[in-house]
Design a protein around this motif. Structure first.
Motif, PDB file in Angstrom:
ATOM      1  N   ALA A   1      67.409  11.632  16.825  1.00  0.00           N
ATOM      2  CA  ALA A   1      67.531  12.188  15.472  1.00  0.00           C
ATOM      3  C   ALA A   1      67.504  13.714  15.531  1.00  0.00           C
ATOM      4  O   ALA A   1      66.890  14.313  16.418  1.00  0.00           O
ATOM      5  N   ASN A   2      68.163  14.346  14.567  1.00  0.00           N
ATOM      6  CA  ASN A   2      68.245  15.804  14.530  1.00  0.00           C
ATOM      7  C   ASN A   2      67.151  16.373  13.642  1.00  0.00           C
ATOM      8  O   ASN A   2      67.011  15.980  12.476  1.00  0.00           O
ATOM      9  N   LEU A   3      66.390  17.325  14.190  1.00  0.00           N
ATOM     10  CA  LEU A   3      65.356  17.999  13.413  1.00  0.00           C
ATOM     11  C   LEU A   3      65.999  18.894  12.374  1.00  0.00           C
ATOM     12  O   LEU A   3      66.892  19.687  12.675  1.00  0.00           O
ATOM     13  N   LYS A   4      65.547  18.783  11.110  1.00  0.00           N
ATOM     14  CA  LYS A   4      66.114  19.589  10.032  1.00  0.00           C
ATOM     15  C   LYS A   4      65.084  20.465   9.327  1.00  0.00           C
ATOM     16  O   LYS A   4      65.446  21.503   8.759  1.00  0.00           O
ATOM     17  N   ALA A   5      63.815  20.067   9.328  1.00  0.00           N
ATOM     18  CA  ALA A   5      62.818  20.846   8.588  1.00  0.00           C
ATOM     19  C   ALA A   5      61.427  20.587   9.147  1.00  0.00           C
ATOM     20  O   ALA A   5      61.176  19.572   9.812  1.00  0.00           O
ATOM     21  N   LEU A   6      60.515  21.520   8.842  1.00  0.00           N
ATOM     22  CA  LEU A   6      59.112  21.401   9.221  1.00  0.00           C
ATOM     23  C   LEU A   6      58.246  21.830   8.048  1.00  0.00           C
ATOM     24  O   LEU A   6      58.547  22.818   7.365  1.00  0.00           O
ATOM     25  N   LEU A   7      57.155  21.114   7.843  1.00  0.00           N
ATOM     26  CA  LEU A   7      56.086  21.546   6.948  1.00  0.00           C
ATOM     27  C   LEU A   7      54.913  21.946   7.819  1.00  0.00           C
ATOM     28  O   LEU A   7      54.398  21.123   8.590  1.00  0.00           O
ATOM     29  N   LEU A   8      54.465  23.203   7.711  1.00  0.00           N
ATOM     30  CA  LEU A   8      53.427  23.737   8.589  1.00  0.00           C
ATOM     31  C   LEU A   8      52.396  24.519   7.783  1.00  0.00           C
ATOM     32  O   LEU A   8      52.718  25.106   6.742  1.00  0.00           O
ATOM     33  N   PRO A   9      51.139  24.586   8.262  1.00  0.00           N
ATOM     34  CA  PRO A   9      50.094  25.329   7.547  1.00  0.00           C
ATOM     35  C   PRO A   9      50.199  26.829   7.793  1.00  0.00           C
ATOM     36  O   PRO A   9      50.874  27.283   8.727  1.00  0.00           O
ATOM     37  N   HIS A  10      49.482  27.616   6.973  1.00  0.00           N
ATOM     38  CA  HIS A  10      49.584  29.071   7.088  1.00  0.00           C
ATOM     39  C   HIS A  10      48.228  29.775   7.020  1.00  0.00           C
ATOM     40  O   HIS A  10      48.143  30.935   6.630  1.00  0.00           O
TER      41      HIS A  10
ATOM     42  N   ILE B   1      42.670  30.441  13.849  1.00  0.00           N
ATOM     43  CA  ILE B   1      41.492  29.727  14.358  1.00  0.00           C
ATOM     44  C   ILE B   1      41.249  28.452  13.553  1.00  0.00           C
ATOM     45  O   ILE B   1      40.603  27.520  14.040  1.00  0.00           O
ATOM     46  N   TYR B   2      41.758  28.410  12.335  1.00  0.00           N
ATOM     47  CA  TYR B   2      41.587  27.229  11.493  1.00  0.00           C
ATOM     48  C   TYR B   2      42.767  26.266  11.607  1.00  0.00           C
ATOM     49  O   TYR B   2      42.588  25.066  11.810  1.00  0.00           O
ATOM     50  N   SER B   3      43.980  26.780  11.432  1.00  0.00           N
ATOM     51  CA  SER B   3      45.150  25.894  11.331  1.00  0.00           C
ATOM     52  C   SER B   3      46.079  25.964  12.535  1.00  0.00           C
ATOM     53  O   SER B   3      47.083  25.252  12.573  1.00  0.00           O
ATOM     54  N   GLY B   4      45.763  26.810  13.518  1.00  0.00           N
ATOM     55  CA  GLY B   4      46.676  27.026  14.640  1.00  0.00           C
ATOM     56  C   GLY B   4      46.975  25.783  15.440  1.00  0.00           C
ATOM     57  O   GLY B   4      48.115  25.585  15.891  1.00  0.00           O
TER      58      GLY B   4
ATOM     59  N   SER C   1      52.708  25.733   3.938  1.00  0.00           N
ATOM     60  CA  SER C   1      51.737  25.288   2.933  1.00  0.00           C
ATOM     61  C   SER C   1      50.511  24.676   3.588  1.00  0.00           C
ATOM     62  O   SER C   1      50.623  23.924   4.563  1.00  0.00           O
ATOM     63  N   ASP C   2      49.343  25.004   3.051  1.00  0.00           N
ATOM     64  CA  ASP C   2      48.130  24.258   3.356  1.00  0.00           C
ATOM     65  C   ASP C   2      48.009  23.121   2.349  1.00  0.00           C
ATOM     66  O   ASP C   2      48.757  23.046   1.370  1.00  0.00           O
ATOM     67  N   LEU C   3      47.041  22.227   2.578  1.00  0.00           N
ATOM     68  CA  LEU C   3      46.822  21.109   1.664  1.00  0.00           C
ATOM     69  C   LEU C   3      45.653  21.428   0.728  1.00  0.00           C
ATOM     70  O   LEU C   3      45.600  22.512   0.176  1.00  0.00           O
ATOM     71  N   SER C   4      44.733  20.506   0.532  1.00  0.00           N
ATOM     72  CA  SER C   4      43.658  20.713  -0.448  1.00  0.00           C
ATOM     73  C   SER C   4      42.769  21.891  -0.038  1.00  0.00           C
ATOM     74  O   SER C   4      42.650  22.236   1.139  1.00  0.00           O
ATOM     75  N   HIS C   5      42.109  22.489  -1.027  1.00  0.00           N
ATOM     76  CA  HIS C   5      41.289  23.678  -0.808  1.00  0.00           C
ATOM     77  C   HIS C   5      39.850  23.453  -1.274  1.00  0.00           C
ATOM     78  O   HIS C   5      39.609  23.048  -2.422  1.00  0.00           O
ATOM     79  N   TYR C   6      38.912  23.677  -0.361  1.00  0.00           N
ATOM     80  CA  TYR C   6      37.486  23.838  -0.662  1.00  0.00           C
ATOM     81  C   TYR C   6      36.830  22.588  -1.243  1.00  0.00           C
ATOM     82  O   TYR C   6      35.917  22.677  -2.057  1.00  0.00           O
ATOM     83  N   LEU C   7      37.282  21.433  -0.795  1.00  0.00           N
ATOM     84  CA  LEU C   7      36.618  20.185  -1.122  1.00  0.00           C
ATOM     85  C   LEU C   7      35.654  19.818  -0.002  1.00  0.00           C
ATOM     86  O   LEU C   7      35.822  20.254   1.149  1.00  0.00           O
TER      87      LEU C   7
ATOM     88  N   THR D   1      49.996  15.882  -9.007  1.00  0.00           N
ATOM     89  CA  THR D   1      48.692  16.055  -8.381  1.00  0.00           C
ATOM     90  C   THR D   1      48.181  17.481  -8.501  1.00  0.00           C
ATOM     91  O   THR D   1      48.939  18.446  -8.491  1.00  0.00           O
ATOM     92  N   ASN D   2      46.865  17.618  -8.607  1.00  0.00           N
ATOM     93  CA  ASN D   2      46.198  18.912  -8.645  1.00  0.00           C
ATOM     94  C   ASN D   2      45.461  19.152  -7.336  1.00  0.00           C
ATOM     95  O   ASN D   2      44.937  18.225  -6.726  1.00  0.00           O
ATOM     96  N   ASN D   3      45.427  20.389  -6.912  1.00  0.00           N
ATOM     97  CA  ASN D   3      44.749  20.786  -5.672  1.00  0.00           C
ATOM     98  C   ASN D   3      45.224  19.959  -4.480  1.00  0.00           C
ATOM     99  O   ASN D   3      44.453  19.641  -3.591  1.00  0.00           O
ATOM    100  N   SER D   4      46.477  19.571  -4.499  1.00  0.00           N
ATOM    101  CA  SER D   4      47.011  18.808  -3.373  1.00  0.00           C
ATOM    102  C   SER D   4      47.539  19.729  -2.285  1.00  0.00           C
ATOM    103  O   SER D   4      47.444  19.422  -1.099  1.00  0.00           O
ATOM    104  N   ALA D   5      48.106  20.875  -2.675  1.00  0.00           N
ATOM    105  CA  ALA D   5      48.673  21.823  -1.712  1.00  0.00           C
ATOM    106  C   ALA D   5      48.944  23.140  -2.431  1.00  0.00           C
ATOM    107  O   ALA D   5      49.452  23.135  -3.560  1.00  0.00           O
ATOM    108  N   CYS D   6      48.637  24.255  -1.773  1.00  0.00           N
ATOM    109  CA  CYS D   6      48.925  25.549  -2.396  1.00  0.00           C
ATOM    110  C   CYS D   6      50.437  25.788  -2.458  1.00  0.00           C
ATOM    111  O   CYS D   6      50.923  26.496  -3.336  1.00  0.00           O
TER     112      CYS D   6
END
Length: 475
Positions: free
Chosen positions: A70-79, A83-86, A210-216, A243-248
């Motif tokens: 399959a051909n790669l077309k997109a990525l969703l990655l944290p930011h 040290i946290y998301s690397g 994008s990151d996902l939920s924050h401070y739960l 959804t709320n607080n699902s992703a910034c």
């Protein structure tokens, strides 16, 4: 008489390219200097390389099953800070190795300013400790052709981190590429996706930041993030909108989801973690996911339509007729969508659909959607109503006309770009009575469904009339 044209239609997109000379006086030659080196990631190139190498090495411990061929077309990655998301971000290395993308579209949310629509930088390059990455000429193209959506915003350019932190990873895993940096605020998600789709080709990778939920709390964050990831993997655009607080970066994720549905990209989870797993406490955590999107094969895309037998087609025709009858307050007893067999999972598959109405073989309404943003059932119901009452070429269907209406439903394969060398090559590749065609030039487009070949069997005439067709044409 009710009938269903059950041919397996394909839909091709012909992109008419516009050659730009991007040596333009309005194009700034300023280079955007790194803003978050020394905070989100190391300022030293040597230390930065070592850190990314360490994270990349750790990804070898994560078992990942990927679709073969399959051909790669997109990525969703944290930011977040590395040290946290690397570690999660480094899982992109698994799918980026042995790839050769020349154009990287990086989309991220507006964290700092607050604006509507999208911002695209007018600098000539972004710089990181690893060196400069030039902006792709399509950055200027989008700002010029879609001025109502894409503008420059120097304050955002100077402060936003969601684009910047992605680039060092890309510089380590890829070579010789240019970027289109897009920061997104609230606006028309559909228009965002449609505009971005015009600059996606086989050399393009879309990266959503994008990151996902924050401070739960840790356990609550894991549960929330798993629900969000499930919605992303299911391409559930409706739930992602609620959804709320699902992703910034929920807006870029929604745009990616629309593009994935439109182009039939299938998402695969590479890795999930949160800051409680890496370098933070478990009291308040931020979630991270790495998700890769692959283009499915033409065989995979069409196999559902091939299963649309006569009996299932008849059910859809009954559904369309009952939907119109209900709108006219006409009582019908021949069909009950709750009791009849519409539970087959094939009907929930997302496909482009068109509903065409005729009376005495004369067109009486035709409305549809080219992209597969709705299930077959939803598309048939919506387009039946629109064809009967909202086709701008005709007055609304009346009760007196209803008994004489014939209904045709067209199920479309996902549109595919048609590569061709010249006019002769294009004519050679077109398949009469099989291919519907979309022609696009910048923000303008027109469409012919495969049925139009009945009236215009000559390939040249078919294309000539398509070019002349107004954008409001339904068939």
């Amino acid at each position: 008489m009710i009938f269903l044209n059950r041919k397996i239609y394909s839909l091709l997109i012909i992109l008419i390219g516009i050659l730009f000379l991007y040596i333009h006086p309005a194009l700034s030659r300023q280079v955007r200097q790194p803003v978050y080196d020394g905070s989100f990631y190391p300022r030293s190139a040597e230390e930065l390389m070592a850190r990314i190498h360490k994270f990349t090495k750790l990804t070898e411990q994560t078992p990942v099953s990927l679709p073969a061929g399959a051909n790669l077309k997109a990525l969703l990655l944290p930011h977040a800070g590395y040290i946290y998301s690397g570690l999660t971000a480094a899982h992109s290395s698994i799918v980026l190795k042995n790839t050769d993308f020349k154009k990287i579209i990086i989309t991220g949310p507006d964290h700092r300013i607050g604006f509507t629509n999208c911002a695209i930088s007018d600098v000539s390059a972004y710089e990181t400790p690893f060196g400069k990455i030039d902006l792709h000429p399509d950055s200027l193209y989008l700002r010029q052709e879609y001025k109502e959506i894409f503008k420059t915003n120097k304050k955002s350019d100077a402060l936003e981190h969601s684009i910047e932190v992605q680039i060092p990873f890309l510089q380590q895993y890829l070579t010789d590429f240019q970027i289109i940096p897009i920061v997104m605020g609230p606006g028309d998600i559909g228009k965002y996706a449609e505009a971005i789709d015009t600059v996606i080709d086989h050399d393009t990778l879309l990266v959503v930041s994008s990151d996902l939920s924050h401070y739960l709390p840790y356990d609550q964050a894991v549960q929330t993030d798993q629900e969000t990831i499930g919605q992303i993997l299911d391409l559930n655009i409706l739930e992602l909108s609620k959804t709320n607080n699902s992703a910034c970066g929920i807006i870029p994720i929604q745009v990616l989801t629309r593009l994935a549905i439109r182009n039939h990209w299938k998402p695969h989870l590479l890795h999930y973690s949160n800051s409680g797993d890496t370098a933070g406490s478990k009291n308040k955590v931020v979630g991270y996911a790495a998700i890769a999107y692959f283009e499915t094969s033409a065989i995979d895309r069409s196999k559902g339509i091939n299963q649309m037998d006569k009996e299932k087609g008849a059910l859809l025709l009954k559904l369309a007729r009952k939907t119109i009858a209900d709108s006219l307050n006409i009582e019908t007893h021949a069909f009950n969508e709750h009791n009849d067999n519409l539970s087959d999972k094939l009907f929930t598959e997302h496909r482009g659909t068109f509903v065409t109405l005729t009376i005495d073989n004369q067109l009486r309404g035709c409305i549809g959607n080219l992209s597969a943003e709705k299930s077959i059932i939803e598309g048939v119901k919506d387009n039946a109503v629109n064809a009967a009452f909202h086709d701008p070429r005709f007055p609304p269907l009346s009760k007196n006309e209803f008994p004489n209406v014939d209904i045709e439903i067209s199920l479309l394969s996902q549109p595919e770009r048609l590569e061709y060398q010249d006019g002769d090559d294009l004519l050679e590749k077109l398949r009469p009575n099989i291919d519907g065609v979309i022609i696009r030039k910048g923000p303008y487009s027109s469409t012919f469904l495969p049925q139009v070949w009945d009236q215009l069997p000559d390939k040249k005439s078919f294309l000539e009339h398509l070019c002349q067709k107004s954008r409001t044409g339904a068939r």
